[in-house]
Design a protein around this motif. Structure first.
Motif, mmCIF file in Angstrom:
data_model
loop_
_atom_site.group_PDB
_atom_site.id
_atom_site.type_symbol
_atom_site.label_atom_id
_atom_site.label_comp_id
_atom_site.label_asym_id
_atom_site.label_seq_id
_atom_site.Cartn_x
_atom_site.Cartn_y
_atom_site.Cartn_z
ATOM 1 N N HIS A 192 14.569 39.593 74.156
ATOM 2 C CA HIS A 192 15.955 39.144 74.179
ATOM 3 C C HIS A 192 16.362 38.843 75.616
ATOM 4 C CE1 HIS A 192 15.933 40.734 70.187
ATOM 5 N NE2 HIS A 192 15.861 41.990 70.596
ATOM 6 N N PRO A 193 17.208 37.846 75.840
ATOM 7 C CA PRO A 193 17.760 37.657 77.189
ATOM 8 C C PRO A 193 18.547 38.902 77.610
ATOM 9 C CG PRO A 193 18.170 35.740 75.815
ATOM 10 C CD PRO A 193 17.640 36.808 74.911
ATOM 11 N N LEU A 229 25.279 37.567 73.233
ATOM 12 C CA LEU A 229 25.900 36.382 72.641
ATOM 13 C C LEU A 229 24.897 35.421 72.022
ATOM 14 C CD1 LEU A 229 28.583 35.593 75.375
ATOM 15 C CD2 LEU A 229 28.845 36.936 73.285
ATOM 16 N N THR A 230 23.640 35.507 72.414
ATOM 17 C CA THR A 230 22.639 34.539 71.932
ATOM 18 C C THR A 230 21.613 35.146 70.989
ATOM 19 O OG1 THR A 230 21.170 34.935 73.836
ATOM 20 C CG2 THR A 230 22.863 33.225 74.082
ATOM 21 N N ALA A 231 21.739 36.433 70.653
ATOM 22 C CA ALA A 231 20.716 37.126 69.864
ATOM 23 C C ALA A 231 20.500 36.459 68.509
ATOM 24 C CB ALA A 231 21.114 38.583 69.671
ATOM 25 N N LYS A 273 17.005 42.145 63.309
ATOM 26 C CA LYS A 273 17.361 43.564 63.415
ATOM 27 C C LYS A 273 18.679 43.739 64.161
ATOM 28 C CE LYS A 273 13.420 44.456 65.429
ATOM 29 N NZ LYS A 273 12.894 43.071 65.320
ATOM 30 N N VAL A 274 18.866 42.956 65.220
ATOM 31 C CA VAL A 274 20.124 43.002 65.971
ATOM 32 C C VAL A 274 21.280 42.528 65.098
ATOM 33 C CG1 VAL A 274 21.360 42.067 67.962
ATOM 34 C CG2 VAL A 274 18.945 42.709 68.181
ATOM 35 N N ILE A 275 21.090 41.384 64.429
ATOM 36 C CA ILE A 275 22.149 40.842 63.571
ATOM 37 C C ILE A 275 22.405 41.773 62.395
ATOM 38 C CG2 ILE A 275 22.882 38.856 62.224
ATOM 39 C CD1 ILE A 275 22.610 38.320 65.225
ATOM 40 N N GLY A 276 21.339 42.332 61.821
ATOM 41 C CA GLY A 276 21.504 43.256 60.703
ATOM 42 C C GLY A 276 22.306 44.482 61.089
#
Length: 642
Positions: A25-26, A33-35, A39-42
């Protein structure tokens, strides 16, 4: 072959380093903001959904406080109308459906042995749209512009004549707004389950949670457009003078009910079917045996999904429709109990035939079985037209759908949160607090909602903000309000358990429950790339059947994001597909969508002007891009070294 046969430990370490660089990930705010990692979104979906759950619970507590004694002046009628409308809207549109899809966003790619979800950028866009849509309606509510016509907004009450101002406009646009997110997730899950299962995971070997989410996603795709169409008709009537629901101009108010409930009753099963999949995984793990009657369980899920679209008039028996039609929908309402009952018997038989370990997740499953059976019995009662006409719009109906929805969805959800919490965090929730959480929730729920059956039978109508003393309702309302206090205590226990366990919980290890699902074949929590190699499935319980090293295969890209696509039925390797990386465009597209929807509440031309920034964001989103020369050179160098 096994991982050890593909590479030496040194080669595996080098491979991990390369995959971490590819799927990283950045850093900092840019990464937030760009993910696009599922797993992050979930996790964001789950946390946001639980925030809305607690907000809806606070509104429920305010309603119970108002109704705890007769002629209470705590809340006035206007504010009470907004509170009960926001409670239903929040629980149905901002919690129940999104939280089930949130669990799938996190778990389905892991159960499919994949490195990300099928459309990562669409996944990020769906989350931002959901967040902004929920924030919009809640900000409106806090500014005293919340909806006042119920979560169902029946016309003509919700029409321009009886509901002036912008309250219902915010509600109608929120419906269209947030259902975009639900459709986005559904499309991804259908694609993921049909085309990105691991090699060897044929349709007959799919986990029941995948079957449940596949059926649910198709239901979302077919049901959600109906309510989006209804809300678009409603706001058109209110803003630009169309007459879809005005009988004086050739419209029909019953059109609203048909469109809404064609979505509304399938929505109950859109909420319920994912919970059935969760229950099957929990029962399998804690009974230490595979689920009994797997083919029948799959057919039951398919039957639930099919029959759910054939009984929406179950909600319209009091509207004066032809009696022949009523008999059809009565039959359909009773028939749908058959596949649900079959699944309950299969779970009970699996527990009975296995070696059950009564840990917190299984306790919530047992509580679900008890409560859902009671809710199902009252559902069969309401399928009878004469009884339905007597208790329609009374608290008997309130009791029924809370037994079905909380018993059928929230209890399994809490069991699933306890079950998969170590997968997402690497730590265990405290077992003692979990048991207290279950028992206080179980007791509080029944003390709150069982008396509502009696209130309905003795005539207490729904949606009233106060009542006279001496009607026989006083005691039962007080008991129900005391039960709500116990539920509040249960939720506090859960929050304390989560907060404490995140900081000091016992380290879980990779597979603390000794479960059989593929999601437990990687570390807990998983790395950014999920799996070092693509797992190969040889049975329905892959980890139990592997008895050691899980079979794997190579061939998927290492220095660029790639996904393996397999055939639909036999899950044989088919093609490799590029997987999109982090980008800001989904967030910008969601912001443009938000501006369009909010602007259209105040002026119809906002739809036209708002489409321009949205189109610009979509152009940026889909603009073709390839690796830089430096990235190509570095990738070539790595391949040469390898």
């Amino acid at each position: 072959m096994t991982a050890g046969e593909l590479a030496t430990p040194e080669q595996e370490a080098a491979l991990r380093t390369r995959l971490e660089a590819t799927w990283a990930h950045p850093p900092g705010l840019r990464g937030v903001l760009t993910a696009v990692d599922h797993k992050v979104i979930g996790r964001r979906y789950v946390i946001t959904g639980m925030v809305f759950f607690f907000l809806g619970g606070i509104l429920a507590a305010l309603m119970r406080a108002q109704l705890s004694r007769p002629e209470n002046g705590l809340i006035g009628p206007d504010r009470y109308n907004q509170i009960f409308s926001m409670h239903g809207t929040t629980m149905m549109f901002l919690f129940a459906v999104p939280i089930m899809e949130a669990m799938a966003v996190y778990l389905v790619p892991l159960m499919c042995g994949a490195r990300n979800i099928s459309f990562p950028r669409l996944n990020a866009y769906g989350y931002w749209v959901y967040l902004f849509g929920g924030a919009m309606i809640w900000i409106a509510f806090l500014m005293n512009v919340g909806p006042e016509t119920g979560w169902f907004s029946y016309v003509p009450l919700a029409g321009p004549e009886f509901s002036p101002g912008k309250r219902t406009d915010f509600w109608a646009q929120m419906i269209t707004f947030t259902e975009v997110a639900a459709l986005a997730v559904a499309v991804q899950l259908v694609t993921m389950i049909l085309k990105q299962r691991p090699p060897g995971m044929t349709l007959s070997r799919m986990p029941l949670f995948l079957w449940a989410m596949l059926v649910t996603s198709f239901m979302v795709i077919f049901a959600m457009p109906a309510v989006m169409l209804a809300s678009s008709f409603l706001i058109s009537d209110r803003l630009i003078g169309t007459q879809f629901f005005n009988p004086a101009e050739g419209g029909d108010p019953l059109l609203w009910q048909h469109l809404f409930w064609f979505f509304g009753h399938p929505e109950v099963y859109i909420i319920f079917l994912p919970a059935l999949g969760m229950v099957s995984h929990i029962v399998t793990t804690f009974s230490r045996r595979t689920i009994l009657a797997y083919p029948a369980m799959v057919l039951a899920l398919l039957a639930n999904g099919f029959l759910a679209f054939g009984l929406w008039v179950h909600h319209m028996f009091a509207t004066g429709l032809p009696r022949l039609g009523d008999s059809f929908y009565t039959s359909a309402s009773m028939m749908i109990a058959i596949p649900s009952g079959l699944q309950i018997f299969a779970w009970i038989a699996t527990i009975w035939d296995g070696k059950p370990r009564f840990r917190t997740p299984l306790l919530f499953v047992i509580g679900f079985i008890v409560i859902f059976v009671l809710g199902g019995l009252t559902g069969v009662m309401l399928a009878s037209v004469p009884l339905d006409l007597q208790v329609h719009d009374t608290y008997f109906v309130v009791a029924h759908f809370h037994y079905v929805l909380i018993g059928g969805a929230v209890f399994p959800l809490f069991g699933a949160l306890y079950f998969w919490f170590p997968k997402a965090t690497g730590r265990m929730l405290d077992e003692r607090l979990g048991v207290w959480n279950f028992w206080t929730f179980f007791v509080g729920f029944n003390v709150t909602f069982f008396p509502m059956h009696l209130l309905g039978l003795i005539g207490m109508p729904r949606r009233i903000y106060t009542y006279k003393a001496g009607l026989g309702w006083d005691l039962w309302n007080l008991i129900a309000s005391l039960g709500a206090v116990v539920i509040f205590v249960s939720m506090v226990i859960f929050l304390v358990n989560v907060v404490v366990s995140l900081r000091r919980g016992r380290i879980a290890g990779d597979n603390p429950w000794e479960a059989s699902g593929l999601e437990w074949a990687t570390t807990s929590p998983p790395p950014t790339y999920n799996f070092l190699y693509t797992p190969v499935v040889t049975g329905r319980e892959p980890l139990w059947e592997a008895e050691g090293s899980l079979p794997v295969m190579g061939g998927v890209g290492v220095d660029r994001r790639e996904a393996l696509c397999t055939t639909i039925i036999e899950a044989e390797p088919d093609i490799r597909q590029t997987s999109a990386g982090p980008t800001i465009w989904p967030l910008l597209a969601a912001l443009a969508t938000t501006a369009l929807f909010i602007g259209s509440i105040f002026h119809e031309w906002a739809v036209v002007w708002g489409a321009i920034p949205l189109a610009a964001a979509l152009v940026g989103w889909f603009w073709p891009s390839g690796p830089t020369r430096g990235q190509v050179a570095r990738a070539a160098a790595r391949e040469e070294v390898a």
